[in-house]
Design a protein around this motif. Structure first.
Motif, PDB file in Angstrom:
ATOM      1  N   PHE A 220       0.823  -1.205   0.000  1.00 41.65           N
ATOM      2  CA  PHE A 220       0.000   0.000   0.000  1.00 41.65           C
ATOM      3  C   PHE A 220       0.864   1.265   0.000  1.00 41.65           C
ATOM      4  O   PHE A 220       0.370   2.342  -0.364  1.00 41.65           O
ATOM      5  CB  PHE A 220      -0.946   0.013   1.204  1.00 41.65           C
ATOM      6  N   VAL A 221       2.131   1.143   0.388  1.00 44.42           N
ATOM      7  CA  VAL A 221       3.016   2.320   0.406  1.00 44.42           C
ATOM      8  C   VAL A 221       3.247   2.866  -1.003  1.00 44.42           C
ATOM      9  O   VAL A 221       2.987   4.045  -1.265  1.00 44.42           O
ATOM     10  CB  VAL A 221       4.345   1.994   1.110  1.00 44.42           C
ATOM     11  N   PRO A 222       3.710   2.047  -1.977  1.00 44.65           N
ATOM     12  CA  PRO A 222       3.886   2.603  -3.334  1.00 44.65           C
ATOM     13  C   PRO A 222       2.565   3.004  -3.988  1.00 44.65           C
ATOM     14  O   PRO A 222       2.540   3.932  -4.802  1.00 44.65           O
ATOM     15  CB  PRO A 222       4.561   1.457  -4.100  1.00 44.65           C
ATOM     16  N   MET A 223       1.462   2.327  -3.640  1.00 43.25           N
ATOM     17  CA  MET A 223       0.169   2.721  -4.197  1.00 43.25           C
ATOM     18  C   MET A 223      -0.221   4.121  -3.745  1.00 43.25           C
ATOM     19  O   MET A 223      -0.912   4.848  -4.457  1.00 43.25           O
ATOM     20  CB  MET A 223      -0.919   1.712  -3.795  1.00 43.25           C
ATOM     21  N   THR A 224       0.221   4.503  -2.557  1.00 38.88           N
ATOM     22  CA  THR A 224      -0.094   5.834  -2.036  1.00 38.88           C
ATOM     23  C   THR A 224       0.607   6.924  -2.839  1.00 38.88           C
ATOM     24  O   THR A 224       0.075   8.030  -2.991  1.00 38.88           O
ATOM     25  CB  THR A 224       0.334   5.934  -0.553  1.00 38.88           C
ATOM     26  N   PHE A 225       1.796   6.606  -3.403  1.00 40.49           N
ATOM     27  CA  PHE A 225       2.598   7.628  -4.071  1.00 40.49           C
ATOM     28  C   PHE A 225       2.636   7.465  -5.596  1.00 40.49           C
ATOM     29  O   PHE A 225       3.380   8.187  -6.264  1.00 40.49           O
ATOM     30  CB  PHE A 225       4.033   7.598  -3.524  1.00 40.49           C
ATOM     31  N   THR A 226       1.879   6.547  -6.138  1.00 41.80           N
ATOM     32  CA  THR A 226       1.925   6.316  -7.582  1.00 41.80           C
ATOM     33  C   THR A 226       1.312   7.489  -8.346  1.00 41.80           C
ATOM     34  O   THR A 226       0.425   8.191  -7.848  1.00 41.80           O
ATOM     35  CB  THR A 226       1.192   5.009  -7.946  1.00 41.80           C
ATOM     36  N   HIS A 227       1.796   7.681  -9.589  1.00 45.81           N
ATOM     37  CA  HIS A 227       1.281   8.749 -10.448  1.00 45.81           C
ATOM     38  C   HIS A 227       0.794   8.203 -11.790  1.00 45.81           C
ATOM     39  O   HIS A 227       0.515   8.980 -12.697  1.00 45.81           O
ATOM     40  CB  HIS A 227       2.364   9.803 -10.688  1.00 45.81           C
ATOM     41  N   SER A 228       0.697   6.886 -11.902  1.00 39.37           N
ATOM     42  CA  SER A 228       0.278   6.267 -13.159  1.00 39.37           C
ATOM     43  C   SER A 228      -0.764   5.185 -12.877  1.00 39.37           C
ATOM     44  O   SER A 228      -0.595   4.390 -11.936  1.00 39.37           O
ATOM     45  CB  SER A 228       1.485   5.643 -13.864  1.00 39.37           C
ATOM     46  N   PRO A 229      -1.832   5.110 -13.675  1.00 37.08           N
ATOM     47  CA  PRO A 229      -2.821   4.052 -13.460  1.00 37.08           C
ATOM     48  C   PRO A 229      -2.252   2.662 -13.705  1.00 37.08           C
ATOM     49  O   PRO A 229      -2.691   1.691 -13.083  1.00 37.08           O
ATOM     50  CB  PRO A 229      -3.927   4.398 -14.469  1.00 37.08           C
ATOM     51  N   TRP A 230      -1.271   2.563 -14.599  1.00 37.11           N
ATOM     52  CA  TRP A 230      -0.694   1.246 -14.891  1.00 37.11           C
ATOM     53  C   TRP A 230       0.205   0.765 -13.762  1.00 37.11           C
ATOM     54  O   TRP A 230       0.249  -0.442 -13.455  1.00 37.11           O
ATOM     55  CB  TRP A 230       0.063   1.293 -16.217  1.00 37.11           C
ATOM     56  N   SER A 231       0.931   1.683 -13.135  1.00 37.46           N
ATOM     57  CA  SER A 231       1.711   1.278 -11.967  1.00 37.46           C
ATOM     58  C   SER A 231       0.776   0.930 -10.812  1.00 37.46           C
ATOM     59  O   SER A 231       1.050   0.006 -10.034  1.00 37.46           O
ATOM     60  CB  SER A 231       2.688   2.385 -11.558  1.00 37.46           C
ATOM     61  N   LEU A 232      -0.346   1.637 -10.709  1.00 34.83           N
ATOM     62  CA  LEU A 232      -1.336   1.299  -9.694  1.00 34.83           C
ATOM     63  C   LEU A 232      -1.885  -0.100  -9.936  1.00 34.83           C
ATOM     64  O   LEU A 232      -2.049  -0.890  -8.991  1.00 34.83           O
ATOM     65  CB  LEU A 232      -2.471   2.328  -9.710  1.00 34.83           C
ATOM     66  N   ALA A 233      -2.148  -0.427 -11.211  1.00 37.06           N
ATOM     67  CA  ALA A 233      -2.634  -1.766 -11.553  1.00 37.06           C
ATOM     68  C   ALA A 233      -1.592  -2.821 -11.190  1.00 37.06           C
ATOM     69  O   ALA A 233      -1.931  -3.901 -10.682  1.00 37.06           O
ATOM     70  CB  ALA A 233      -2.975  -1.837 -13.036  1.00 37.06           C
ATOM     71  N   PHE A 234      -0.309  -2.517 -11.433  1.00 32.58           N
ATOM     72  CA  PHE A 234       0.769  -3.461 -11.116  1.00 32.58           C
ATOM     73  C   PHE A 234       0.838  -3.736  -9.623  1.00 32.58           C
ATOM     74  O   PHE A 234       0.892  -4.895  -9.197  1.00 32.58           O
ATOM     75  CB  PHE A 234       2.105  -2.900 -11.601  1.00 32.58           C
ATOM     76  N   TRP A 235       0.820  -2.675  -8.796  1.00 34.15           N
ATOM     77  CA  TRP A 235       0.899  -2.861  -7.352  1.00 34.15           C
ATOM     78  C   TRP A 235      -0.345  -3.557  -6.818  1.00 34.15           C
ATOM     79  O   TRP A 235      -0.272  -4.361  -5.876  1.00 34.15           O
ATOM     80  CB  TRP A 235       1.101  -1.523  -6.657  1.00 34.15           C
ATOM     81  N   ARG A 236      -1.507  -3.284  -7.431  1.00 34.98           N
ATOM     82  CA  ARG A 236      -2.736  -3.958  -6.998  1.00 34.98           C
ATOM     83  C   ARG A 236      -2.727  -5.439  -7.391  1.00 34.98           C
ATOM     84  O   ARG A 236      -3.300  -6.274  -6.695  1.00 34.98           O
ATOM     85  CB  ARG A 236      -3.958  -3.255  -7.573  1.00 34.98           C
TER      86      ARG A 236
END
Length: 304
Positions: free
Chosen positions: A201-217
């Motif tokens: 959840f730490v990198p998801m808090t600071f992500t700036h891209s929907p694709w990186s959010l999808a990766f962390w999820r």
């Protein structure tokens, strides 16, 4: 056949009041499965539920787009009737011994005999927090993706991918996690899953891209495969068989409470602060849950 939104709401409420199938299915599987295979069995039923959650909205969307909104209700009702018939005539309970109502011990008396009652209560709380951590993100996914994409592009498509990636990750990892639980124990798997989910959840808090959010999820989905099945396995291994039905029903109540609490939490935090803050606070609740699990673990006796 409803003629107004209020009729649908009323029917949905009744549907929820009679939604005891899942917790009873879990209790039945827990009672019929040898303890050495409990982890795998709980992971299998969890995988089935996740697969349904992924396929259901997709099937409903396709059917409603092709035939209108009412047809999916008829088809779903027919599928539920088929499920009723298959459960009634194909499922056999070999180890269940009915207990007459007058001989059934109160749940408080049964729980009093459990050596580590704190672990059971924290497991209920874990079910609530895990469900809340999932639902707190659901109300804001589409809005957050739209913000990350600056309101350009196919937002609905990308938001659908971001929303579905945790389920895909859980499907991939569930079987392996189940076998791991049978090897090293559900409590250890639960601790690993909680601390891993918190870290993700730490990198998801600071992500700036929907694709990186999808990766962390997606990675979060791999960790989630260790959470709900592990909690159910803890209950299976620590609760007397005679109380399975009642204990799993209590657990489902905490799960439903987590869905309500999580949705409200996500909406309130995003309204008062920001979308990233929802991820930050959700991760913090998982860290607190991890600490509670560690605190209630029975201490190993000292060896000379």
């Amino acid at each position: 056949l409803s003629q107004s939104a209020w009729m649908i709401i009323g029917m949905r409420f009744l549907q929820g009041a009679f939604s005891g199938y899942i917790n009873n299915a879990a209790a039945l599987i827990a009672g019929e499965t040898p303890h050495s295979k409990s982890g795998w069995a709980m992971s299998a039923i969890s995988t089935a539920g996740i697969a349904g959650n992924l396929v259901g909205p997709l099937l409903g969307g396709v059917l409603s787009g092709a035939f209108g909104y009412r047809v999916p209700f008829f088809i779903t009702g027919f599928l539920m009737f088929c499920l009723f018939l298959s459960t009634t005539f194909l499922v056999k309970e070999r180890h269940f011994k009915p207990i007459k109502k007058e001989k059934m011990r109160p749940i408080k008396e049964v729980m009093a005999e459990i050596p580590n009652r704190k672990l059971i209560f924290v497991t209920f709380l874990t079910t609530l927090i895990v469900m809340a951590s999932s639902m707190s993100i659901s109300p804001i996914i589409s809005l957050y993706v739209r913000q990350l994409m600056h309101n350009h592009g196919n937002i609905a498509f990308v938001a659908g991918i971001v929303a579905a990636t945790p389920g895909l990750g859980t499907l991939i990892a569930a079987s392996k996690v189940g076998h791991t639980m049978d090897e090293i124990g559900p409590e250890k798997v639960l601790r690993i899953g909680l601390i891993t989910a918190f870290i993700l959840f730490v990198p998801m808090t600071f992500t700036h891209s929907p694709w990186s959010l999808a990766f962390w999820r997606f990675l979060l989905g791999l960790a989630n495969a260790a959470l709900m099945p592990a909690a159910q396995t803890v209950l299976t291994l620590n609760v007397p068989t005679e109380a399975f039905g009642r204990v799993f029903s209590i657990n489902q109540s905490f799960q439903a409470g987590g869905a309500v609490f999580g949705s409200l939490l996500g909406s309130i935090i995003s309204g008062l602060s920001s979308y990233p803050m929802v991820f930050a606070i959700t991760g913090l609740t998982l860290l607190i849950n991890f600490i509670l699990i560690v605190l209630v673990q029975p201490k190993k006796p000292a060896t000379n």
